[in-house]
Write an enzyme that holds these catalytic residues in place. Structure first.
Site, mmCIF file in Angstrom:
data_model
loop_
_atom_site.group_PDB
_atom_site.id
_atom_site.type_symbol
_atom_site.label_atom_id
_atom_site.label_comp_id
_atom_site.label_asym_id
_atom_site.label_seq_id
_atom_site.Cartn_x
_atom_site.Cartn_y
_atom_site.Cartn_z
ATOM 1 N N SER A 1 85.033 44.947 -28.002
ATOM 2 C CA SER A 1 84.030 45.874 -27.647
ATOM 3 C C SER A 1 84.191 46.868 -28.138
ATOM 4 C CB SER A 1 84.992 45.999 -26.285
ATOM 5 O OG SER A 1 85.230 45.111 -25.406
ATOM 6 N N GLU B 1 79.932 49.923 -16.647
ATOM 7 C CA GLU B 1 80.886 48.137 -17.448
ATOM 8 C C GLU B 1 81.630 48.814 -15.952
ATOM 9 O OE1 GLU B 1 84.524 47.580 -20.985
ATOM 10 O OE2 GLU B 1 84.328 48.972 -19.052
ATOM 11 N N HIS C 1 91.649 37.608 -20.671
ATOM 12 C CA HIS C 1 93.010 37.785 -22.352
ATOM 13 C C HIS C 1 94.123 37.496 -21.705
ATOM 14 C CE1 HIS C 1 90.913 39.972 -25.418
ATOM 15 N NE2 HIS C 1 90.958 40.371 -24.525
ATOM 16 N N ASP D 1 82.247 43.426 -19.364
ATOM 17 C CA ASP D 1 83.420 43.045 -20.731
ATOM 18 C C ASP D 1 84.106 41.609 -20.330
ATOM 19 O OD1 ASP D 1 84.870 43.879 -22.721
ATOM 20 O OD2 ASP D 1 84.466 45.529 -22.578
ATOM 21 N N ASP E 1 79.183 42.382 -23.251
ATOM 22 C CA ASP E 1 79.422 42.822 -25.137
ATOM 23 C C ASP E 1 79.787 41.408 -26.285
ATOM 24 O OD1 ASP E 1 82.391 42.777 -23.488
ATOM 25 O OD2 ASP E 1 82.291 44.318 -24.630
HETATM 26 ZN ZN LIG Z 1 88.664 42.569 -25.017
#
Ligand SMILES: [Zn+2]
Length: 386
Positions: free
Chosen positions: A102, A269, A278, A61, A316
């Site tokens: 996502s 994942e 982030h 991710d 993603d």
């Molecule tokens: Zn995110």
């Protein structure tokens, strides 16, 4: 840019629910890797079957090229993922936005549909769309989902659930009872057992014939049969807390699913690469990327022996606008600079190994990953949503 950061921090800290507090800014720009991991031995020539019986799709991710190159540098010039011979790029914009979330990103890969940000397994009109996992189930393949986040979080959810709002975690948990998925390993126990409707879904899963576990040690001991392991109340901790949960879970899932002679579909994942980005924390990004790479190593180990398994690694979307502004491969040292605390629009890499891997070269839409997997597993017949 620096003047904007405190403002963005306020937005991130107060604009999101407690569920999303992993997005709180925690800037770390330098990292030196304390330990290296060994690679899967896949360099010998392997004669693959013509068409894959099994697909293992691993999604990092938020994992862009820079995240991978940071991992490669920190691991002193080696990564399992960089051993995969066929590479391409996936264009990630969603139906509603130039920059995807996502939910829309995973729905594109899982269901072949561009949809609005926040959507899980539904199209732009909020109509449910059948996922590749559901189609594989309908054709008697075994199926599995593994995640370091809650298993109800956007990426795994998009393969099994159909809701218009990714935050409907308790509704998403219900959908695990509607599909005959064979292996589930991830966090999210509270969405199954501490619910507003009072239902205890773990009891219902048990009654449906699943063996249950609530930590990785117990999960590893379960027989190679249908199983659900919910290893955290919400999300699993970072690597230093959860240990090698992800590589172990990947190995366990493959062990269970590969008992089916008809084949299997597994999605794994690495959820927290995104969260490190982030937070603008390159140490978090790299430790999660290297953990994810070890899960990929488990998949490649199996595929190189099995010869009927296609392994696909992708993301993603990219998170953080990560740039590598310094470093040293011999020392495993990386100096990073982030451009944003959010996702970016840039396309993400796709790596493939095994039968059908050559289809994944070039530049294409994220929805094409679905189409290519469907063709390879011959799942193109339309299956209604349950
Ligand atoms: Zn995110």
């Amino acid at each position: 840019m620096n003047k904007l950061l405190p403002l963005m921090f306020l937005f991130v800290a107060f604009g999101l629910s407690a569920q999303e507090n992993y997005k709180t800014l925690h800037p770390v720009s330098e990292y030196k890797n304390p330990s290296l991991h060994k690679l899967a031995d896949i360099q010998r020539p392997v004669r693959f079957s013509e068409r894959p019986k099994n697909i293992i799709l691993l999604i990092g991710d938020g994992m862009g090229l820079a995240h991978l190159y940071a991992g490669y540098t920190a691991n002193k010039g080696t990564l399992n993922i960089f051993q995969m011979p066929f590479t391409g790029f996936s264009i990630t914009y969603s139906q509603s936005s130039y920059i995807t979330d996502s939910g829309a990103g995973a729905t594109a890969i899982a269901c072949g549909t561009k949809t609005f940000n926040g959507a899980i397994g539904v199209d732009a009109n909020s109509k449910p769309v059948t996922s590749i996992l559901e189609r594989a189930e309908a054709k008697s393949l075994s199926t599995g989902l593994v995640s370091t986040s809650a298993i109800t979080h956007a990426t795994p959810a998009s393969f099994i659930a159909h809701v218009s709002d990714r935050a409907s975690y308790e509704d998403i948990a219900l959908e695990f009872l509607k599909t005959d998925i064979d292996v589930v390993i991830g966090g999210g126990l509270d969405h199954f057992n501490k619910r507003a409707d009072g239902r205890v879904l773990c009891d219902e899963l048990k009654a449906k014939g699943y063996n249950m576990a609530y930590n990785m040690d117990d999960a590893m001991k379960l027989p190679a049969k249908k199983m659900v392991a919910l290893t955290a109340p919400l999300h699993n901790g970072k690597v230093d807390e959860r240990g090698n949960m992800l590589p172990m879970a990947t190995e366990k899932a493959i062990d269970v699913l590969s008992k089916n002679k008809r084949g299997f579909f597994l999605m794994v994942e690495g959820s927290q690469i995104d969260w490190g980005a982030h937070q603008n924390d390159v140490e978090y990004v790299i430790s999660e990327t290297l953990d994810f790479d070890q899960a990929v190593g488990k998949a490649l180990d199996f595929a190189s022996k099995d010869k009927n398994t296609l392994v696909i690694v992708t993301a993603d979307h990219e998170t953080g606008g990560l740039a590598i502004v310094g470093g040293n491969i011999a020392d495993g040292q990386v100096k990073a600079s982030f451009n944003t605390t959010n996702h970016t629009a840039v396309m993400v890499p796709v790596f493939a190994y095994g039968p059908g891997a050559q289809l994944f070269t070039g530049v294409y839409q994220n929805t094409d990953i679905f189409t290519k997997m469907m063709e390879l597993l011959m799942l193109s017949a339309v299956v209604p949503v349950k």
